[in-house]
Design an enzyme around this catalytic site. Sequence first.
Site, PDB file in Angstrom:
ATOM      1  N   ASP A   1      -8.100 -14.334 -25.534  1.00 51.20           N
ATOM      2  CA  ASP A   1      -7.609 -14.914 -24.435  1.00 51.20           C
ATOM      3  C   ASP A   1      -8.425 -14.781 -23.329  1.00 51.20           C
ATOM      4  OD1 ASP A   1      -5.960 -16.089 -22.786  1.00 51.20           O
ATOM      5  OD2 ASP A   1      -4.201 -14.585 -22.972  1.00 51.20           O
TER       6      ASP A   1
ATOM      7  N   ASP B   1      -8.449 -15.135 -19.549  1.00 46.23           N
ATOM      8  CA  ASP B   1      -7.347 -15.401 -18.402  1.00 46.23           C
ATOM      9  C   ASP B   1      -7.992 -14.996 -17.105  1.00 46.23           C
ATOM     10  OD1 ASP B   1      -5.147 -16.006 -17.043  1.00 46.23           O
ATOM     11  OD2 ASP B   1      -3.888 -14.502 -17.812  1.00 46.23           O
TER      12      ASP B   1
ATOM     13  N   ASP C   1      -7.888 -10.559 -22.280  1.00 45.83           N
ATOM     14  CA  ASP C   1      -6.707  -9.924 -22.362  1.00 45.83           C
ATOM     15  C   ASP C   1      -6.526  -9.316 -23.731  1.00 45.83           C
ATOM     16  OD1 ASP C   1      -3.963  -9.316 -22.871  1.00 45.83           O
ATOM     17  OD2 ASP C   1      -3.048 -11.355 -22.103  1.00 45.83           O
TER      18      ASP C   1
END
Length: 357
Positions: A105, A107, A259
């Site tokens: 992830d 981000d 993440d």
Amino acid sequence: MNDNPATDKVFKEVSSLYKQYFEYAILVRKWLEIPDDLSHREIGYGMLKKVDNRNMSFNTERDYLAWVLKESPFHLYKSLSYMEYPDIVGGAAKKGLFKREVAFDIDTHKTEKCTHDDSWICEECLGEARNQVLILIEDFLFPDFGLDEKDLKIVFTGNRGYHIYLKPEDPELLKRIEKWGKNERRYFIEYILGKNLNLRNMGSRWKNILVREFNKNKIATKKFEKTSDWKTEIDNRKDTTRRTIYETIDKVKSRLELDEKVMDDDIRLLRTIGSLHGYTGLMVKEITYNSLKNNQFDPLNHGVFSKFHKKMYNVKIKQELDPLTLKGDTFDHNSTEIPASYLLFLFGHGIDFEILE
């Protein structure tokens, strides 16, 4: 929802828009992802929060889609893990986890070039997210792990990020990856983030990456290329050069905003492909590596549900806002006629506005 008629009106309209979207995405275009082995996957959803409810499961695709159509959640998730008892409240042991998808992830936060509020988005921070995906893929996943574009699933999250799933075409490799436990996944991401970088024994991949960056900073690299003991070589340099080298290494190690909880958490949920992101109203959309590499995917264009950009509202926006461009049209607090696509963004960000008759 509350005693404010204007707020109630906005909430009801937003709920109606999500319902319209899911009806089109499910019944017409078949966009919504149905997680494979559905009965062993946990489903979560949120309305005003990211995750209001989880520990749900469905035995059939029909039941799942009927539920989505009925509830039309603003945020929709599925578990990365496959579980014997996905609807039981508790951790991995209680739920009976038996395998897990591996996904990254990315981000990103606002960049130095962004001029907007921290929660807003623009081409700059979205471009940074794109760049980080390419770094992850081209510096690590392709050369180090022998994967190619067919082995990856890349998903725009609907906000300032991407999910990158490892989905090798080789069934045996996929089986091994999905059997990784928390320790294996932790080692994997820490290697990519350079957390276990050993300057006394530099591996070839990190050596190549850092030599490339040293060249950009005009740091002589010939001796670094010939040795794995970088610590001794660095300590032999002048103070200013040594400081520049360490600063460069730290900068390279911090390039990726991954993440780590997504890799670490056994029962992590990720957004369902084909849903909408409840904070932006943008689509959670699978894209190809080539479309990202060639800069053909524009989140603020291709991430917008086109039908919502044609549905217009007269509004009164009651607070100052940074500009936002969707499908080439720019809106801010002075805008009085806006499309549903922008209305969803305002609502998701908690902006004070009123829909006029």
